[in-house]
Write a protein that holds these residues in place. Structure first.
Motif, PDB file in Angstrom:
ATOM      1  N   ALA A   1      89.012 -57.957 -31.244  1.00  8.31           N
ATOM      2  CA  ALA A   1      88.112 -58.974 -30.695  1.00  8.31           C
ATOM      3  C   ALA A   1      87.001 -59.275 -31.691  1.00  8.31           C
ATOM      4  O   ALA A   1      86.485 -58.388 -32.373  1.00  8.31           O
ATOM      5  N   ILE A   2      86.638 -60.534 -31.755  1.00 13.18           N
ATOM      6  CA  ILE A   2      85.538 -60.961 -32.615  1.00 13.18           C
ATOM      7  C   ILE A   2      84.275 -60.948 -31.774  1.00 13.18           C
ATOM      8  O   ILE A   2      84.204 -61.606 -30.735  1.00 13.18           O
ATOM      9  N   ASP A   3      83.314 -60.162 -32.193  1.00 18.04           N
ATOM     10  CA  ASP A   3      82.061 -60.080 -31.449  1.00 18.04           C
ATOM     11  C   ASP A   3      80.927 -59.770 -32.415  1.00 18.04           C
ATOM     12  O   ASP A   3      81.119 -59.744 -33.621  1.00 18.04           O
ATOM     13  N   ASP A   4      79.765 -59.542 -31.863  1.00 17.93           N
ATOM     14  CA  ASP A   4      78.577 -59.265 -32.678  1.00 17.93           C
ATOM     15  C   ASP A   4      78.039 -57.860 -32.402  1.00 17.93           C
ATOM     16  O   ASP A   4      76.844 -57.618 -32.521  1.00 17.93           O
ATOM     17  N   SER A   5      78.929 -56.954 -32.035  1.00 16.89           N
ATOM     18  CA  SER A   5      78.502 -55.632 -31.579  1.00 16.89           C
ATOM     19  C   SER A   5      77.725 -54.846 -32.636  1.00 16.89           C
ATOM     20  O   SER A   5      76.816 -54.088 -32.290  1.00 16.89           O
TER      21      SER A   5
ATOM     22  N   LYS B   1      74.887 -63.731 -23.615  1.00 14.82           N
ATOM     23  CA  LYS B   1      75.119 -63.341 -22.213  1.00 14.82           C
ATOM     24  C   LYS B   1      76.437 -62.583 -22.073  1.00 14.82           C
ATOM     25  O   LYS B   1      76.496 -61.561 -21.386  1.00 14.82           O
ATOM     26  N   LYS B   2      77.489 -63.065 -22.742  1.00 15.86           N
ATOM     27  CA  LYS B   2      78.805 -62.420 -22.662  1.00 15.86           C
ATOM     28  C   LYS B   2      78.778 -61.016 -23.246  1.00 15.86           C
ATOM     29  O   LYS B   2      79.584 -60.170 -22.871  1.00 15.86           O
ATOM     30  N   GLN B   3      77.867 -60.778 -24.178  1.00 12.84           N
ATOM     31  CA  GLN B   3      77.773 -59.466 -24.815  1.00 12.84           C
ATOM     32  C   GLN B   3      76.655 -58.626 -24.198  1.00 12.84           C
ATOM     33  O   GLN B   3      76.185 -57.663 -24.795  1.00 12.84           O
TER      34      GLN B   3
END
Length: 151
Positions: free
Chosen positions: A20-24, A62-64
């Motif tokens: 998954a591509i995210d900004d974690s 918001k999603k993260q």
């Protein structure tokens, strides 16, 4: 055969989530993101593009599970977009959508309004007129907001 399909679906799902591509990495340890966008765009073609990206930024936070705290500071010729002109175009629609989000505030510079012949009293409901956006930007930066310039 049915079990094989279920097993393959589970494996595919796990693989998809692993990539998954995210900004974690950048968001690790944060509960809130404080951003002020310094908007100085006069182009009717560029403005909807950037407003849409700001909405995607809000949605992504918001999603993260990060509380967005976003301010859009309009200055220069960009204050012209804060006046409803009776035409429902993409920019007007996006500004209305931004104003509907409780974690997003819009402000317009009164100095710029005077220079560009815009009456700040006619800003959309919910847009806060400020005396000088440069003062506002500096003050929010002192309060821990990250400034993102959009020109």
């Amino acid at each position: 055969m049915k079990k094989l399909i279920i097993i393959l679906a589970v494996i595919f799902s796990l693989h998809a989530n692993a990539n998954a591509i995210d900004d974690s990495v950048s968001l690790k340890g944060l509960k809130e993101s404080k951003i002020i966008f310094d908007i100085n765009i006069a182009s009717m073609q560029k403005m909807p593009l950037y407003l849409n990206v700001i909405l995607k930024t809000y949605d992504g936070l918001k999603k993260q599970n990060i509380k967005p705290n976003i301010i859009l500071a309009f200055r220069g010729a960009s204050v012209q977009f804060l006046i409803p002109d009776g035409n429902e175009d993409k920019t007007i629609s996006l500004i209305k959508e931004l104003l509907s989000k409780k974690e997003i505030q819009l402000e317009g510079c009164n100095i710029a309004a005077n220079i560009f012949g815009v009456d700040s009293k006619e800003y959309f409901d919910g847009v806060r007129a400020v005396g000088n956006t440069f003062i506002s930007l500096g003050a929010y930066q002192a309060k821990g907001y990250s400034i993102i310039p959009l020109y």
